[in-house]
Scaffold this motif. Sequence first.
Motif, mmCIF file in Angstrom:
data_model
loop_
_atom_site.group_PDB
_atom_site.id
_atom_site.type_symbol
_atom_site.label_atom_id
_atom_site.label_comp_id
_atom_site.label_asym_id
_atom_site.label_seq_id
_atom_site.Cartn_x
_atom_site.Cartn_y
_atom_site.Cartn_z
ATOM 1 N N VAL A 163 12.727 0.045 -2.774
ATOM 2 C CA VAL A 163 12.444 1.464 -2.977
ATOM 3 C C VAL A 163 10.977 1.617 -3.367
ATOM 4 N N LEU A 164 10.229 2.362 -2.566
ATOM 5 C CA LEU A 164 8.789 2.503 -2.774
ATOM 6 C C LEU A 164 8.412 3.727 -3.589
ATOM 7 N N LEU A 185 -2.196 8.136 0.433
ATOM 8 C CA LEU A 185 -3.134 7.367 -0.362
ATOM 9 C C LEU A 185 -3.627 6.181 0.453
ATOM 10 N N ASP A 186 -4.938 6.102 0.637
ATOM 11 C CA ASP A 186 -5.544 5.001 1.401
ATOM 12 C C ASP A 186 -4.896 4.851 2.778
ATOM 13 N N GLY A 187 -4.555 5.994 3.377
ATOM 14 C CA GLY A 187 -4.042 5.983 4.749
ATOM 15 C C GLY A 187 -2.550 5.772 4.886
ATOM 16 N N TRP A 188 -1.821 5.696 3.765
ATOM 17 C CA TRP A 188 -0.377 5.469 3.830
ATOM 18 C C TRP A 188 0.371 6.582 3.111
ATOM 19 N N ALA A 189 1.585 6.860 3.591
ATOM 20 C CA ALA A 189 2.356 7.990 3.081
ATOM 21 C C ALA A 189 3.544 7.545 2.241
ATOM 22 N N GLY A 190 3.919 8.406 1.299
ATOM 23 C CA GLY A 190 5.158 8.276 0.542
ATOM 24 C C GLY A 190 5.846 9.627 0.524
ATOM 25 N N ASP A 191 7.177 9.657 0.412
ATOM 26 C CA ASP A 191 7.943 10.896 0.511
ATOM 27 C C ASP A 191 9.213 10.731 -0.310
ATOM 28 N N SER A 192 9.508 11.703 -1.168
ATOM 29 C CA SER A 192 10.688 11.595 -2.025
ATOM 30 C C SER A 192 11.123 12.983 -2.472
ATOM 31 N N ALA A 193 12.371 13.105 -2.910
ATOM 32 C CA ALA A 193 12.892 14.392 -3.366
ATOM 33 C C ALA A 193 13.920 14.186 -4.472
ATOM 34 N N ILE A 194 13.990 15.189 -5.348
ATOM 35 C CA ILE A 194 14.976 15.198 -6.432
ATOM 36 C C ILE A 194 15.620 16.575 -6.521
ATOM 37 N N SER A 195 16.800 16.620 -7.092
ATOM 38 C CA SER A 195 17.470 17.883 -7.407
ATOM 39 C C SER A 195 17.887 17.861 -8.864
ATOM 40 N N PHE A 196 17.831 19.018 -9.514
ATOM 41 C CA PHE A 196 18.178 19.107 -10.935
ATOM 42 C C PHE A 196 18.504 20.556 -11.263
ATOM 43 N N VAL A 197 19.134 20.747 -12.410
ATOM 44 C CA VAL A 197 19.484 22.081 -12.886
ATOM 45 C C VAL A 197 18.602 22.433 -14.073
ATOM 46 N N VAL A 198 18.078 23.649 -14.061
ATOM 47 C CA VAL A 198 17.267 24.149 -15.169
ATOM 48 C C VAL A 198 18.178 24.850 -16.169
ATOM 49 N N GLY A 199 18.014 24.545 -17.442
ATOM 50 C CA GLY A 199 18.829 25.184 -18.466
ATOM 51 C C GLY A 199 20.241 24.631 -18.498
ATOM 52 N N ARG A 200 21.220 25.507 -18.698
ATOM 53 C CA ARG A 200 22.618 25.091 -18.842
ATOM 54 C C ARG A 200 23.237 24.889 -17.464
ATOM 55 N N ALA A 227 0.832 -1.202 0.000
ATOM 56 C CA ALA A 227 0.000 0.000 0.000
ATOM 57 C C ALA A 227 0.868 1.254 0.000
ATOM 58 N N MET A 228 1.980 1.218 0.718
ATOM 59 C CA MET A 228 2.893 2.350 0.711
ATOM 60 C C MET A 228 3.563 2.508 -0.652
ATOM 61 N N HIS A 229 3.786 1.388 -1.327
ATOM 62 C CA HIS A 229 4.337 1.464 -2.673
ATOM 63 C C HIS A 229 3.378 2.193 -3.603
ATOM 64 N N ALA A 230 2.078 1.954 -3.443
ATOM 65 C CA ALA A 230 1.091 2.656 -4.268
ATOM 66 C C ALA A 230 1.155 4.161 -4.017
#
Length: 258
Positions: free
Chosen positions: A251-252, A105-120, A12-15
């Motif tokens: 990895v969920l 979702l349906d009572g379960w949490a997911g949490d994630s983060a990314i970093s990236f550069v915009v443009g050049r 469920a957490m994977h969802a």
Amino acid sequence: MVELKTDASIDAMHAAGQVVGRALSAVREAADVGVSLLELDEVAREVLRAAGAASPFLGYRPSFAPTPFPAVICASVNDAIVHGIPTGYRLRDGDLVSVDCGALLDGWAGDSAISFVVGRPRPEDVRLVETAERALAAGIAAAVAGNRVGDIAHAVGRVCRAAGYGVPQDFGGHGIGRRMHEDPGVPNEGRPGRGLPLRPGLVLAIEPMLIGGGRDDYYEAPDGWTLRTADGSRAAHAEHTVAVTEDGPRVLTARVPL
């Protein structure tokens, strides 16, 4: 209290985690020069709405915060490490952006983060982001039954320090389940073999935060949320929700292309 999740709960957490992954992929695709942070927040909101999911960020108010958080993503640009509030700021060529997102979702949490550069991108920013991802991968690899939380912390910190980056000491990963933040805390630096034993069913959000200038110092911006590097250098943040299983880390919040 630390709660061990059943296999069904982890599914469920994977969802929930897949909703987060889609939201981050959509935000990354939408991010471009001239796009505002508020527009990126709306992109994530639409993904959550389409999935029937809620945001654990929106309205969240921990003890340190002067006001409830007003958005569904944290959008941290350049010298902002984490917890950036989306504003009308429009992205510029070369901006380094970290986006953190969660879903309920349906009572379960997911949490994630990314970093990236915009443009050049600047080469030093590419290296910073790549190191954050390598530190995350090292932490995930250490999330195996029989290890301890300190093994994850040591794996993350070793990658960060070897590359010459700073690590903000008061913020790190956390347990996750019915709520976004649960026990135990997962530092981004520590001693191996110490801390809570990792057992199947434990689900953690592992999230390296790196300061490009090499110092650990940071300060809280006037909004009471955003953490900025004290030396003005850039920062990067990477995160996944990971379950400890008998077959190794799962990895969920893995992100799939849209």
